[in-house]
Design an enzyme around this catalytic site. Sequence first.
Site, short mmCIF file in Angstrom:
data_model
loop_
_atom_site.label_atom_id
_atom_site.label_comp_id
_atom_site.label_asym_id
_atom_site.label_seq_id
_atom_site.Cartn_x
_atom_site.Cartn_y
_atom_site.Cartn_z
N GLU A 1 5.92 -2.17 -3.42
CA GLU A 1 5.53 -3.10 -2.35
C GLU A 1 5.67 -4.55 -2.77
O GLU A 1 5.11 -5.45 -2.14
CB GLU A 1 4.08 -2.84 -1.89
N HIS B 1 -1.14 3.56 7.44
CA HIS B 1 -0.79 3.48 6.01
C HIS B 1 -1.93 2.90 5.17
O HIS B 1 -2.45 3.56 4.28
CB HIS B 1 0.50 2.66 5.86
#
Length: 273
Positions: free
Chosen positions: A119, A214
Amino acid sequence: MKSILENRPALEATVMQVAEVAGYLWEKGWAERNGGNITVNISEHVDDEIKAMPAISDVIQIGTTLPNIKDCYFYCKGTGKRMRDLARWPMQNGSIIRILPDCASYVIIADEVVMPTSELPSHLSMHDYLIGSGSKYKASLHTHPIELVAMSHNPAMLKKDVMTKLLWSMIPETLAFAPLGLGIVPYELPGSVKLADATLEQIKDYDVVMWEKHGICAVGLDIMDAFDQADVLNKAATIYLRAKSMGFEPTGMTDEAMKEVQDVFHLPKKRPC
Ligand code: 13P
Ligand code: ZN
């Protein structure tokens, strides 16, 4: 092997705070397997010796160009690494990276070649915005808080500020300690630049944003501050879901009661109560 943390108490304290928060994430059940990631801008702790440290990795592309993070340094959780391991061994489950002058790539400089989180585009985009806007915020957290993620499966909750208002109304402290509320990022592929771009748009207005189905992303002065905001919001989500599971819709605080909290605590009034 000598650690970069040795004889650098301020940097060590920053990394140990990351380890402490990683432990909380695991205990809360928000960090299954390698779930979640943390980055901290540690540039303020960088001395000449660190600046002279050679790269221990190849040059790695970020996937996007971020002019404000030029020559900055970040502690990053490693991709695939577990928060519960990072809690004990932060420098074996994370690494320190240097952003190169092209603002589009980086190298790892310490302690070990641990590849940063998948990420990273989202994290670095947020840091780039924070630096560019003159913010004092140094830390960014992505985690999978159970109750908030569960709520994001209801389309009605994803309309602008619906969740913010509902969560604020569950317990007064939510309004006081997460005064900007919860931004919403519609579902995007984990690790993608599209997710990073969508996150960036929301983080301009919110300290915590929901990644639909998520997890959340939170920014703060340090990693404890970012964690606290996520924790406060998830506590409110838990109260909501407990009431629902008892078979009733919680009434929530009235608009007047919430406005009173905003007034008395001199909270920013960016969103309607
Ligand atoms: P990393 O192990 O790459 O940090 O990914 C975990 C995660 O939560 C992805 O969204
Ligand atoms: Zn995730």
